[in-house]
Design an enzyme around this catalytic site. Structure first.
Site, mmCIF file in Angstrom:
data_model
loop_
_atom_site.group_PDB
_atom_site.id
_atom_site.type_symbol
_atom_site.label_atom_id
_atom_site.label_comp_id
_atom_site.label_asym_id
_atom_site.label_seq_id
_atom_site.Cartn_x
_atom_site.Cartn_y
_atom_site.Cartn_z
ATOM 1 N N GLY A 12 26.608 65.455 43.411
ATOM 2 C CA GLY A 12 25.971 65.121 44.681
ATOM 3 C C GLY A 12 24.526 64.670 44.603
ATOM 4 O O GLY A 12 23.802 64.748 45.600
ATOM 5 N N ILE A 88 40.885 55.769 48.851
ATOM 6 C CA ILE A 88 40.863 55.877 50.317
ATOM 7 C C ILE A 88 42.189 55.308 50.841
ATOM 8 O O ILE A 88 42.528 54.163 50.553
ATOM 9 C CB ILE A 88 39.662 55.097 50.896
ATOM 10 C CG1 ILE A 88 38.339 55.717 50.426
ATOM 11 C CG2 ILE A 88 39.719 55.045 52.420
ATOM 12 C CD1 ILE A 88 38.070 57.131 50.900
ATOM 13 N N HIS A 104 29.325 52.057 42.641
ATOM 14 C CA HIS A 104 30.006 52.139 41.349
ATOM 15 C C HIS A 104 28.958 51.981 40.242
ATOM 16 O O HIS A 104 28.113 51.089 40.318
ATOM 17 C CB HIS A 104 31.075 51.039 41.242
ATOM 18 C CG HIS A 104 31.895 51.190 40.010
ATOM 19 N ND1 HIS A 104 32.884 52.140 39.891
ATOM 20 C CD2 HIS A 104 31.844 50.551 38.817
ATOM 21 C CE1 HIS A 104 33.415 52.064 38.675
ATOM 22 N NE2 HIS A 104 32.807 51.109 38.006
HETATM 23 C C1 GAR Z 1 27.487 58.184 40.457
HETATM 24 O O1 GAR Z 1 26.923 57.651 39.291
HETATM 25 C C2 GAR Z 1 28.429 57.166 41.090
HETATM 26 O O2 GAR Z 1 28.020 55.847 40.894
HETATM 27 C C3 GAR Z 1 29.684 57.460 40.331
HETATM 28 O O3 GAR Z 1 29.730 58.848 40.222
HETATM 29 C C4 GAR Z 1 28.405 59.350 40.131
HETATM 30 C C5 GAR Z 1 28.267 60.499 41.094
HETATM 31 O O4 GAR Z 1 27.102 61.222 40.842
HETATM 32 N N1 GAR Z 1 30.834 56.943 41.009
HETATM 33 C C6 GAR Z 1 31.910 56.517 40.365
HETATM 34 O O5 GAR Z 1 32.015 56.536 39.151
HETATM 35 C C7 GAR Z 1 33.019 55.979 41.270
HETATM 36 N N2 GAR Z 1 33.974 55.233 40.520
HETATM 37 P P1 GAR Z 1 26.516 62.217 41.936
HETATM 38 O O6 GAR Z 1 27.655 63.147 42.373
HETATM 39 O O7 GAR Z 1 25.458 62.985 41.212
HETATM 40 O O8 GAR Z 1 25.988 61.407 43.074
#
Ligand code: GAR
Length: 187
Positions: A12, A88, A104
């Site tokens: 998060g 989704i 992403h």
């Molecule tokens: C982020 O780097 C986001 O870009 C990635 O997950 C991470 C979440 O970090 N999303 C994906 O890989 C979606 N395919 P966070 O929970 O610390 O925000």
């Protein structure tokens, strides 16, 4: 007032950064964080903003009527996927056309699709000897990482970069750009 509902599955840091950015805003409000993971770090992180967290299951999200009513309680003008790992469902994409966005951690259309999240992405980027990587913010459709691209930002890579240093560069780009781009989309 424009309302945001954030969907997150993990630590998060993006949700927290968005919370920080809008915490004193009088035009944008985060009305809820929805998570599929009762142990997600995002729940603790959002507490200090007083934003309610809604934990839901796979059964909940496939129950169209139930889930739409639950979500509608928070009146989203924009649904922001910030590290949300489930697809989704079609009904949700159709209920909120061009109102669901995702971030992403790579330059789509490269390194996207099912299973491409978090460190898996950075490991694939490293294995492919890329000379740059970046972030992509895009509208969500019913396929993984496939909707219309709104914004990309790049960062150069050298052969000394590791998946971990790539992750750090991506994190910095996300912190700098995601809230600002959300603000632009909403206003
Ligand atoms: C982020 O780097 C986001 O870009 C990635 O997950 C991470 C979440 O970090 N999303 C994906 O890989 C979606 N395919 P966070 O929970 O610390 O925000």
């Amino acid at each position: 007032m424009k309302n945001i509902v954030i969907f997150a599955s993990g630590s998060g840091s993006n949700a927290e950064n968005i919370g920080e950015y809008f915490k004193d805003s009088n035009s944008v409000k985060i009305t809820a964080v929805f998570t599929n993971n009762a142990n997600a770090g995002v729940i603790k992180k959002m507490k200090r903003f007083g934003i309610p967290c809604v934990v839901f299951t796979k059964d909940d999200i496939i129950s169209k009527e139930y889930f739409l009513i639950k979500l509608y309680q928070y009146r989203p003008d924009l649904i922001v996927l910030a590290g949300f790992l489930w697809l989704i469902p079609n009904y949700l994409v159709n209920a909120y056309p061009n109102k669901i966005i995702n971030i992403h951690p790579a330059l789509l259309p490269k390194f996207g699709g099912k299973g491409m999240y978090g460190m898996h992405v950075h490991e694939a980027v490293k294995a492919a000897n890329e000379t740059e990587t970046g972030i992509t913010i895009h509208y969500v459709n019913s396929k993984f990482d496939d909707g219309k691209i709104i914004f990309r930002a790049n960062t150069p890579l050298t052969e000394n970069d590791t998946p971990l240093t790539i992750a750090q560069k991506i994190h910095a780009l996300e912190m700098e750009n995601f809230p600002v781009e959300i603000d632009k989309i909403l206003n």
